[in-house]
Design a protein around this motif. Structure first.
Motif, mmCIF file in Angstrom:
data_model
loop_
_atom_site.group_PDB
_atom_site.id
_atom_site.type_symbol
_atom_site.label_atom_id
_atom_site.label_comp_id
_atom_site.label_asym_id
_atom_site.label_seq_id
_atom_site.Cartn_x
_atom_site.Cartn_y
_atom_site.Cartn_z
ATOM 1 N N UNK A 33 13.897 34.077 15.379
ATOM 2 C CA UNK A 33 14.863 34.515 14.359
ATOM 3 C C UNK A 33 16.172 33.767 14.555
ATOM 4 N N UNK A 34 16.672 33.741 15.773
ATOM 5 C CA UNK A 34 17.937 33.049 16.037
ATOM 6 C C UNK A 34 17.828 31.563 15.716
ATOM 7 N N UNK B 236 13.913 33.044 -3.745
ATOM 8 C CA UNK B 236 14.082 31.592 -3.682
ATOM 9 C C UNK B 236 14.674 31.121 -2.363
ATOM 10 N N UNK B 237 15.224 32.012 -1.572
ATOM 11 C CA UNK B 237 15.835 31.612 -0.305
ATOM 12 C C UNK B 237 14.758 31.240 0.706
ATOM 13 N N UNK B 238 15.088 30.445 1.713
ATOM 14 C CA UNK B 238 14.131 30.163 2.790
ATOM 15 C C UNK B 238 13.743 31.454 3.508
ATOM 16 N N UNK B 239 12.454 31.577 3.828
ATOM 17 C CA UNK B 239 11.946 32.811 4.437
ATOM 18 C C UNK B 239 11.232 32.483 5.744
ATOM 19 N N UNK B 240 11.573 33.200 6.796
ATOM 20 C CA UNK B 240 10.802 33.196 8.032
ATOM 21 C C UNK B 240 10.003 34.492 8.052
ATOM 22 N N UNK B 241 8.688 34.371 8.038
ATOM 23 C CA UNK B 241 7.788 35.517 7.999
ATOM 24 C C UNK B 241 7.078 35.603 9.347
ATOM 25 N N UNK B 242 7.373 36.649 10.108
ATOM 26 C CA UNK B 242 6.806 36.830 11.434
ATOM 27 C C UNK B 242 5.729 37.908 11.400
ATOM 28 N N UNK C 195 14.563 36.901 6.752
ATOM 29 C CA UNK C 195 13.638 37.033 7.872
ATOM 30 C C UNK C 195 12.878 38.344 7.716
ATOM 31 N N UNK C 196 11.559 38.255 7.740
ATOM 32 C CA UNK C 196 10.712 39.436 7.574
ATOM 33 C C UNK C 196 9.732 39.525 8.739
ATOM 34 N N UNK C 197 9.758 40.639 9.462
ATOM 35 C CA UNK C 197 8.722 40.889 10.454
ATOM 36 C C UNK C 197 7.784 41.945 9.871
ATOM 37 N N UNK C 198 6.607 41.493 9.469
ATOM 38 C CA UNK C 198 5.560 42.344 8.890
ATOM 39 C C UNK C 198 6.115 43.391 7.922
ATOM 40 N N UNK D 97 19.882 45.953 18.313
ATOM 41 C CA UNK D 97 21.083 45.689 19.094
ATOM 42 C C UNK D 97 20.958 44.429 19.943
ATOM 43 N N UNK D 98 19.779 44.192 20.524
ATOM 44 C CA UNK D 98 19.636 42.998 21.359
ATOM 45 C C UNK D 98 19.735 41.726 20.528
ATOM 46 N N UNK D 99 19.133 41.710 19.333
ATOM 47 C CA UNK D 99 19.238 40.549 18.463
ATOM 48 C C UNK D 99 20.680 40.360 17.989
ATOM 49 N N UNK D 100 21.345 41.446 17.611
ATOM 50 C CA UNK D 100 22.733 41.351 17.163
ATOM 51 C C UNK D 100 23.627 40.811 18.283
#
Length: 255
Positions: A249-250, A197-203, A105-108, A25-28
């Motif tokens: 992420x933002x 194939x999309x850009x990925x942010x891996x946290x 976006x992937x967090x672990x 909810x906070x990210x949204x």
């Protein structure tokens, strides 16, 4: 249930095991000026009942999720965000191309099926299997404690309010199904390399379990367009440190 917040570029946010849409909810709220955020409860969590389908799989989870989403969302490129089990589900959706993904976006993501593919991860795989095998032998409170303490630290569950302990215990039955789905996912690292194939942010959290960190490192080594960023938190960073997790992420989604 799928909660919707904001207007603009569509984003789908998938929560972890033993959680609900509320974790995002906070990210949204931060994204709501630029994104139309869709926050579902996955099967067995929040407002959703425990699934009756056996054996359980990420494909079955994906089918239930897709059936709950509006057709308009499935017909356009979206940003996909997933944490832990939700991250593994996001990887499944990307690999099977069931959604059009603009950014991922992937967090672990706990894609535990990757561990047996890694020559240096046999001990980590055995650690995960031991946890998964133990949960069905325990009562609900004991199982919830074992699971929560694995991802946080020993004694964390005991320090929670009794009401929260009871709420977590009510959801722990789905965790065994999640482990089943994660361990039996029929995908190799090469499959992810070919399909995502999309850009990925891996946290990844620098204080997280090695099992989760090793999976993130393996994905970093094969995904064609990926940036790995380590944060000073544990595996439950999106819940325990939302301010730390939400900013990268933002920033990634708004570029």
């Amino acid at each position: 249930m799928v909660k919707q917040l904001g207007y603009g570029q569509p984003a789908l946010l998938l929560h972890s095991s033993m959680s609900s849409h509320r974790q995002w909810l906070s990210l949204a709220s931060e994204l709501s000026a630029t994104h139309s955020c869709y926050l579902p409860d996955l099967a067995g969590y929040g407002a959703e009942p425990l699934p009756a389908i056996q054996p359980w799989s990420l494909a079955a989870e994906a089918d239930l999720l897709l059936a709950a989403l509006p057709d308009t969302l499935k017909a356009q490129p979206l940003d996909l965000i997933g944490h832990s089990y939700g991250g593994a589900l996001a990887l499944h959706l990307a690999r099977t191309q069931k959604l059009q993904i603009r950014k991922l976006v992937l967090f672990e993501p706990v894609a535990f099926h990757v561990l047996p593919q890694l020559p240096d991860a046999s001990a980590l795989w055995q650690e995960v299997r031991a946890l998964a095998d133990a949960l069905p032998t325990l009562n609900a409170i004991q199982a919830a404690e074992r699971f929560i303490d694995y991802w946080q630290h020993k004694g964390f569950f005991a320090g929670l309010p009794v009401r929260m302990q009871q709420q977590l215990a009510l959801q722990v039955a789905k965790v065994s199904l999640d482990f089943q789905a994660l361990s039996q996912e029929p995908a190799s690292l090469a499959d992810y390399a070919d399909a995502v194939k999309s850009p990925v942010l891996l946290l990844s959290g620098s204080h997280s379990r090695q099992s989760a960190q090793r999976i993130s490192a393996a994905l970093r080594s094969v995904l064609p367009d990926v940036r790995l960023q380590r944060l000073e938190c544990g595996h439950m960073g999106p819940v325990t440190h939302p301010d730390l997790v939400n900013k990268p992420i933002a920033d990634f989604l708004l570029v």
